[in-house]
Scaffold this motif. Structure first.
Motif, mmCIF file in Angstrom:
data_model
loop_
_atom_site.group_PDB
_atom_site.id
_atom_site.type_symbol
_atom_site.label_atom_id
_atom_site.label_comp_id
_atom_site.label_asym_id
_atom_site.label_seq_id
_atom_site.Cartn_x
_atom_site.Cartn_y
_atom_site.Cartn_z
ATOM 1 N N LYS A 199 -25.395 -27.228 8.541
ATOM 2 C CA LYS A 199 -26.087 -26.709 9.737
ATOM 3 C C LYS A 199 -27.523 -26.336 9.409
ATOM 4 O O LYS A 199 -28.456 -26.679 10.134
ATOM 5 C CB LYS A 199 -25.359 -25.474 10.282
ATOM 6 N N ILE A 200 -27.683 -25.600 8.302
ATOM 7 C CA ILE A 200 -29.025 -25.132 7.925
ATOM 8 C C ILE A 200 -29.942 -26.315 7.635
ATOM 9 O O ILE A 200 -31.074 -26.394 8.124
ATOM 10 C CB ILE A 200 -28.927 -24.192 6.704
ATOM 11 N N LYS A 201 -29.427 -27.257 6.843
ATOM 12 C CA LYS A 201 -30.247 -28.416 6.467
ATOM 13 C C LYS A 201 -30.662 -29.223 7.694
ATOM 14 O O LYS A 201 -31.839 -29.574 7.857
ATOM 15 C CB LYS A 201 -29.464 -29.300 5.490
ATOM 16 N N GLU A 202 -29.703 -29.503 8.586
ATOM 17 C CA GLU A 202 -30.019 -30.306 9.769
ATOM 18 C C GLU A 202 -30.950 -29.560 10.714
ATOM 19 O O GLU A 202 -31.858 -30.155 11.300
ATOM 20 C CB GLU A 202 -28.738 -30.713 10.494
ATOM 21 N N ALA A 203 -30.731 -28.238 10.852
ATOM 22 C CA ALA A 203 -31.604 -27.456 11.737
ATOM 23 C C ALA A 203 -33.054 -27.508 11.254
ATOM 24 O O ALA A 203 -33.981 -27.667 12.058
ATOM 25 C CB ALA A 203 -31.118 -26.012 11.803
ATOM 26 N N VAL A 204 -33.254 -27.391 9.950
ATOM 27 C CA VAL A 204 -34.608 -27.469 9.376
ATOM 28 C C VAL A 204 -35.222 -28.835 9.675
ATOM 29 O O VAL A 204 -36.400 -28.941 10.037
ATOM 30 C CB VAL A 204 -34.574 -27.192 7.860
ATOM 31 N N GLU A 205 -34.422 -29.899 9.560
ATOM 32 C CA GLU A 205 -34.923 -31.256 9.825
ATOM 33 C C GLU A 205 -35.285 -31.433 11.302
ATOM 34 O O GLU A 205 -36.300 -32.051 11.635
ATOM 35 C CB GLU A 205 -33.861 -32.280 9.405
ATOM 36 N N ILE A 206 -34.444 -30.883 12.199
ATOM 37 C CA ILE A 206 -34.719 -30.992 13.641
ATOM 38 C C ILE A 206 -35.999 -30.243 14.001
ATOM 39 O O ILE A 206 -36.846 -30.736 14.760
ATOM 40 C CB ILE A 206 -33.531 -30.450 14.477
ATOM 41 N N VAL A 207 -36.164 -29.044 13.442
ATOM 42 C CA VAL A 207 -37.369 -28.242 13.705
ATOM 43 C C VAL A 207 -38.612 -28.994 13.219
ATOM 44 O O VAL A 207 -39.639 -29.061 13.913
ATOM 45 C CB VAL A 207 -37.264 -26.859 13.034
ATOM 46 N N LYS A 208 -38.497 -29.565 12.039
ATOM 47 C CA LYS A 208 -39.629 -30.311 11.466
ATOM 48 C C LYS A 208 -40.007 -31.486 12.374
ATOM 49 O O LYS A 208 -41.190 -31.775 12.597
ATOM 50 C CB LYS A 208 -39.249 -30.819 10.075
ATOM 51 N N TYR A 209 -39.006 -32.165 12.936
ATOM 52 C CA TYR A 209 -39.248 -33.320 13.810
ATOM 53 C C TYR A 209 -39.790 -32.873 15.164
ATOM 54 O O TYR A 209 -40.714 -33.492 15.719
ATOM 55 C CB TYR A 209 -37.937 -34.090 13.990
ATOM 56 N N ASN A 210 -39.218 -31.810 15.722
ATOM 57 C CA ASN A 210 -39.603 -31.351 17.070
ATOM 58 C C ASN A 210 -40.895 -30.544 17.096
ATOM 59 O O ASN A 210 -41.524 -30.414 18.138
ATOM 60 C CB ASN A 210 -38.484 -30.503 17.687
ATOM 61 N N HIS A 211 -41.253 -29.967 15.950
ATOM 62 C CA HIS A 211 -42.462 -29.131 15.887
ATOM 63 C C HIS A 211 -43.345 -29.567 14.711
ATOM 64 O O HIS A 211 -43.564 -28.820 13.755
ATOM 65 C CB HIS A 211 -42.074 -27.663 15.726
ATOM 66 N N PRO A 212 -43.866 -30.795 14.769
ATOM 67 C CA PRO A 212 -44.667 -31.305 13.643
ATOM 68 C C PRO A 212 -45.946 -30.515 13.402
ATOM 69 O O PRO A 212 -46.515 -30.545 12.315
ATOM 70 C CB PRO A 212 -44.976 -32.751 14.065
ATOM 71 N N ASP A 213 -46.402 -29.799 14.437
ATOM 72 C CA ASP A 213 -47.640 -29.035 14.319
ATOM 73 C C ASP A 213 -47.441 -27.717 13.584
ATOM 74 O O ASP A 213 -48.406 -27.089 13.132
ATOM 75 C CB ASP A 213 -48.206 -28.748 15.718
ATOM 76 N N LYS A 214 -46.193 -27.274 13.461
ATOM 77 C CA LYS A 214 -45.929 -25.981 12.825
ATOM 78 C C LYS A 214 -45.780 -26.122 11.319
ATOM 79 O O LYS A 214 -45.411 -27.185 10.807
ATOM 80 C CB LYS A 214 -44.661 -25.351 13.413
ATOM 81 N N LYS A 215 -46.037 -25.028 10.632
ATOM 82 C CA LYS A 215 -45.896 -25.003 9.179
ATOM 83 C C LYS A 215 -44.438 -25.227 8.807
ATOM 84 O O LYS A 215 -43.523 -24.722 9.458
ATOM 85 C CB LYS A 215 -46.383 -23.641 8.654
ATOM 86 N N ALA A 216 -44.219 -26.022 7.760
ATOM 87 C CA ALA A 216 -42.843 -26.320 7.320
ATOM 88 C C ALA A 216 -42.117 -25.032 6.961
ATOM 89 O O ALA A 216 -42.704 -24.108 6.382
ATOM 90 C CB ALA A 216 -42.873 -27.263 6.121
ATOM 91 N N ILE A 217 -40.824 -24.990 7.302
ATOM 92 C CA ILE A 217 -40.014 -23.800 7.019
ATOM 93 C C ILE A 217 -39.641 -23.767 5.545
ATOM 94 O O ILE A 217 -39.126 -24.753 5.003
ATOM 95 C CB ILE A 217 -38.715 -23.824 7.862
ATOM 96 N N ASP A 218 -39.889 -22.633 4.899
ATOM 97 C CA ASP A 218 -39.373 -22.416 3.549
ATOM 98 C C ASP A 218 -38.074 -21.625 3.706
ATOM 99 O O ASP A 218 -38.079 -20.403 3.786
ATOM 100 C CB ASP A 218 -40.382 -21.640 2.693
ATOM 101 N N ILE A 219 -36.985 -22.347 3.782
ATOM 102 C CA ILE A 219 -35.699 -21.722 4.071
ATOM 103 C C ILE A 219 -35.204 -20.865 2.908
ATOM 104 O O ILE A 219 -34.240 -20.107 3.034
ATOM 105 C CB ILE A 219 -34.651 -22.798 4.457
#
Length: 991
Positions: A491-511
């Motif tokens: 869940k965590i891994k996929e959520a990070v990937e979805i956020v990265k795809y949907n919000h390319p303008d935002k800083k990458a999440i350091d989970i």
């Protein structure tokens, strides 16, 4: 004198427990005894470990059979011989499924004994013999045997103890052959004289053949198999680099290199802890164990796999610096002696959790990288109800009678004789091993060949698997590596990937930025208000209520809560006491001063495994070796062992000697015992809390993306429906599958979450794949005709898509679409479409007007998804008038009220007198939780009747700011008749 004996690990054949076999051997006057189970060596090491306690010199081998037909018996002359037998058995039978040959290969240090009934002359090799059974003696006498008598030995078989054992054996054989007992072939069973007899009786039978007795004794005397069960010698791979000096240098180097990654400021406390740990890791020969774990996780990081390292090893700063775990033992003041001490014989546990998508690759990497590797087996045993069903079939009982017997709703005295036999023997075989399975994630990496210890079998996973379990593995010094699968990480891994795809303008999440998460105000809010649905380990009803009661809003509080929720603490009554002391500081004064001094962080309450060890050591006077025995006992694996009982006895002796109050001693031991099998180490809880924080961060800032990832990774504690509800509560618009928008899994566009094709019941995955590939290649579908032209699919499968409204973009009523589809699709098996030069036009028939309604949609959704996408309250037969909202319940504490709730989940538990009671979780009309308690009389009178909406009457209770309803009456409410099968006129009115 016994060269052929079977324990009940001769699956569905033998009937004697290994320990019973040894007891009988001792009582029967034997001093050497051979265990030769059929086609496996499962019980061999356990037999050898227990034998000295019964004054038996144990020898081991295998009875090789095709079905029930004995081909030959192999007995190990030495440890090398045992390894050769294991290799032969594994490669021949369990890896390649060959039939056992009539003639065995010659193996070094192995004696082979053929049954005399196969006698064909004296062409035997040096290591081979003819085994003479009691039934063969008359044949030898009549033939006046002229052969080489030095090649004759006694082959008396032992498979059961008495007549009841023989009857059980026949029943097991009938189960194995899937046949009625009355039709069981004699060739599929052993002889009734394969009962245990004493040495005196055996010698009397063979007294006229002294040469057989002498030959058998000579064979026994020449065998010597020895294993060390002291636990002092680890048998895991002893070196990572093939040089133990280099191993230690590498471990030290990696540890100090990790300081820069983990700490901004390095102080003496950190350095002293490192020095202390490294010395003891080296002294206990655990260096390679740490390096192997490091290697596995280094590979995982190189592949971008998420993982969590937990277990007692999470108490180690070396593990923290090697990035095996993410728990800082300095910050949490983790008890060093729980992780490792000079008395501890086995290395610390590292449970390595991976996403289910990544775990198989990690397993492949381990088998590819390390030489002597195997998965660990588990014993799947006969369960009582399953035994009743199996034996019911064997006795030929009709299904209706079997159902009654397995339900337990019968009077034994009024049953007929056959039914009584089913019950009698089901209880007898309950707990017998039935077949070998695979441990959830245990892998052993041995210094010696795996076959030095056991034969292996090859399950569908395709990796060699031991024939013994983890307890036996530990007894022999083989300590497992746990490679586990966990939904939360996916869940965590996929959520990070979805956020990265949907919000390319935002800083990458350091989970992995846990330090920041611990201070985050939004996460604190979610924790304190128990709004953590979907979040790892903190979403269940019990955890949701505990978080409310504790009002946890910090990391250390969550670490404690993760352990307090475990059955050991809660069942002992200490969870309630911990809550009281947590909320009301004055209550802490009631703690015993000695215990408060040992455990100030938990206010004198035992919460973690290390608390139990501290109490045993400081209060009970046990040394760290005895306390470590207690730690192992708490795992649940060793409770029946005499070592654990000795520790208990020593605890009471020490307390009495030191003048401790007897009542207090008994109470403390009661609390200790309640932890058995259920306690968490503090580092283990802290590892869970780290993952909880990662999921809480995603839920706090990206709730919709996180819910999509939750749906796509099998959900969590609840069903998929609740996570769809939770997404809606967080602002999502839930969309049914659409052929132009959906994928196999759920997908999100802004706030629209489209349910995936794979969520549809009975929809084939190959069709999901075809739709997506065609759409990505040639663009969106324009119409139903366009879809039918481009996707090879049957009418049944198209009907599913139409019913779920997957063609709603056409704006054509789905009843009309169904009519249209039936006229255009032949209900046949479809092959791949062939590309043609010209596109043939389809004939379009005029379809009648066939309106459908929202209510029909809801029932189609119920059928195809398992739940409606509308508010389920809208399906009630009688619409609700006045509704008491869940968030208003605090205003009615101690009042009897009525509420209406949609059932989410139930939990059954038993009272002290064995009666069933339940806890219920419901949603009100507006989507808020209602929690209920159903005590036995009410649970019996007003039972749950499956999924649906219930009218609940009960008293509102409040404890520590947590609201519950003590139910006094409950009824499931009726919903409307399925409109798809009522008349069209009624449907039109409804729309």
């Amino acid at each position: 004198m016994i060269l052929n004996s079977h324990s009940y690990y001769s699956l569905r054949y033998g009937t004697i427990k290994p320990i019973e076999l040894l007891f009988l051997a001792n009582k029967g006057g034997y001093r050497t005894f051979v265990l030769t189970d059929i086609n496996n060596t499962t019980a061999c090491l356990e037999f050898m470990r227990l034998a000295p306690k019964h004054n038996i010199r144990p020898l081991i081998g295998v009875d090789f059979r095709n079905g029930a037909k004995q081909e030959f018996v192999m007995i190990a002359k030495s440890n090398i011989g045992f390894q050769n037998i294991n290799t032969y058995l594994s490669s021949f039978l369990h890896h390649n499924n060959y039939e056992i040959p009539n003639k065995a290969d010659e193996l070094e240090d192995v004696f082979t004994i053929y049954p005399f009934e196969k006698y064909y002359g004296n062409t035997l090799k040096q290591n081979e013999y003819w085994g003479v059974k009691t039934s063969d003696l008359n044949t030898i006498k009549l033939l006046r045997f002229q052969g080489d008598t030095s090649k004759l030995v006694i082959l008396n078989t032992v498979s059961f103890i008495d007549k009841k054992g023989f009857n059980t054996h026949r029943l097991l054989r009938a189960i194995d052959n899937n046949t009625l007992l009355s039709k069981l072939s004699v060739s599929e069973t052993g002889s009734e004289d394969h009962k245990f007899i004493s040495k005196e009786q055996l010698l009397k039978v063979y007294q006229d053949y002294p040469c057989l007795i002498e030959n058998t004794q000579r064979l026994l005397d020449s065998c010597n198999v020895v294993f060390d069960f002291s636990g002092q010698i680890p048998n895991n791979q002893s070196s990572y680099t093939n040089n133990q000096v280099l191993d230690y240098k590498l471990l030290k180097k990696l540890t100090y290199e990790g300081l820069k990654y983990r700490y901004e400021v390095v102080n003496n406390k950190i350095l002293d802890r490192i020095d202390k740990e490294l010395k003891i890791i080296k002294e206990k020969s655990f260096v390679s164990y740490f390096l192997i774990n490091w290697k596995i996780l280094k590979y995982a990081r190189s592949k971008g796999y998420f993982y969590v390292g937990r277990g007692s090893g999470a108490n180690s700063i070396v593990a923290y610096l090697l990035r095996i775990t993410d728990v800082d033992p300095i910050e949490l003041d983790l008890y060093f002696e729980r992780f490792i001490n000079l008395y501890r014989t086995n290395p610390p546990d590292f449970d390595l959790d991976f996403s289910h998508r990544d775990r198989d690759d990690i397993t492949k990497f381990i088998f590819k990288t390390f030489k002597n590797t195997a998965l660990i087996a588990v014993y799947n045993t006969f369960k009582y109800k399953a035994s009743v069903r199996e034996l019911g079939k064997v006795f030929g009982l009709p299904k209706s009678e079997i159902d009654i017997l397995s339900s337990g709703r019968y009077n034994y005295q009024t049953l007929d004789k056959l039914s009584q036999l089913v019950i009698k023997y089901s209880k007898y075989i309950e707990g017998f091993p039935n077949y070998l399975g695979i441990h959830a994630g245990g892998i052993i990496i041995s210094e010696k060949s795996i076959h030095y210890y056991t034969a292996t079998f090859m399950p569908p996973k395709g990796f060699p698997t031991t024939q013994f379990d983890m307890v036996v593995a530990e007894d022999i010094g083989l300590y497992k590596f746990d490679i586990l699968s966990q939904r939360g990480l996916g869940k965590i891994k996929e959520a990070v990937e979805i956020v990265k795809y949907n919000h390319p303008d935002k800083k990458a999440i350091d989970i992995h930025d846990i330090k920041r998460f611990k201070q985050d105000a939004r996460i604190k809010y979610l924790l304190k208000n128990a709004k953590a649905i979907g979040c790892f380990y903190v979403e269940s009803p019990a955890m949701r209520m505990l978080l409310k009661k504790l009002q946890v809003d910090n990391y250390l509080g969550l670490v404690a809560a993760s352990s307090v929720i475990r059955p050991g603490v809660s069942k002992s009554g200490m969870m309630r006491e911990y809550i009281l002391r947590y909320r009301y500081p004055n209550r802490r004064k009631e703690a015993h001063p000695f215990l408060l001094n040992i455990m100030p962080d938990t206010y004198g309450v035992m919460v973690y495994q290390e608390d139990v060890i501290k109490v045993a050591h400081f209060f009970g006077g046990l040394n760290l070796g005895e306390a470590d025995m207690l730690r192992r006992g708490m795992s649940g694996k060793f409770r029946s062992r005499e070592e654990f009982l000795k520790v208990k006895e020593q605890f009471f002796i020490n307390c009495k000697t030191s003048g401790k109050d007897e009542a207090l001693t008994k109470e403390i031991w009661r609390q200790i015992e309640s932890f058995a099998g259920y306690a968490f180490a503090k580092g283990h809880s802290a590892s869970y809390a780290v993952e909880s924080y990662q999921s809480l961060f995603l839920k706090a800032y990206y709730p919709l993306e996180y819910m999509v990832a939750t749906l796509n990774n099998g959900g969590g504690f609840y069903s998929r429906e609740l996570y769809i509800h939770e997404a809606r509560m967080n602002g999502a618009i839930i969309q049914a599958p659409c052929v132009n928008k959906s994928f196999g899994q759920a997908v999100i566009y802004d706030k629209d979450i489209y349910i995936g094709f794979l969520f549809l019941q009975s929809f084939e995955s190959k069709n999901s794949k075809s739709i997506i590939e065609e759409r990505l290649k040639n663009g969106e579908f324009k119409s139903l005709d366009d879809f039918i032209d481009r996707v090879p699919i049957s009418m049944e499968q198209v009907a599913i898509l139409i019913k779920i409204n997957a063609f709603r973009f056409t704006r054509i009523n789905k009843r009309e679409l169904l009519w249209e589809a039936y006229t255009k699709i032949n209900n046949i098996t479809f092959e791949e479409h062939r590309i043609t030069l010209f596109k043939a036009e389809r004939i379009n028939y005029k379809t009648p007007e066939l309106p459908s309604t929202k209510l029909e949609d809801a029932f189609d959704e119920l059928e195809l998804l398992g739940y409606p996408l509308c508010n389920p309250f809208k399906l009630l037969l009688k619409p609700l008038k006045m509704i008491l909202r869940a968030n208003k319940l605090p205003q009615f504490v101690n009042y009897v009220i009525e509420v209406v709730g949609y059932l989410v989940t139930t939990k059954r538990t038993t009272t002290l007198n064995g009666k069933s009671m339940y806890f219920g979780t419901f949603l009100d009309y507006y989507g808020d939780f209602i929690d209920t308690v159903h005590f036995p009389p009410i649970a019996s009178k007003f039972p749950f009747r499956g999924k649906g909406i219930y009218k609940i009457k009960g008293k509102v209770l409040e404890e520590f700011d947590c609201i519950n309803i003590e139910v006094v009456e409950m009824h499931r409410l009726a919903i409307i008749e399925d409109p798809r099968y009522s008349d069209i006129e009624t449907n039109q009115k409804a729309s």
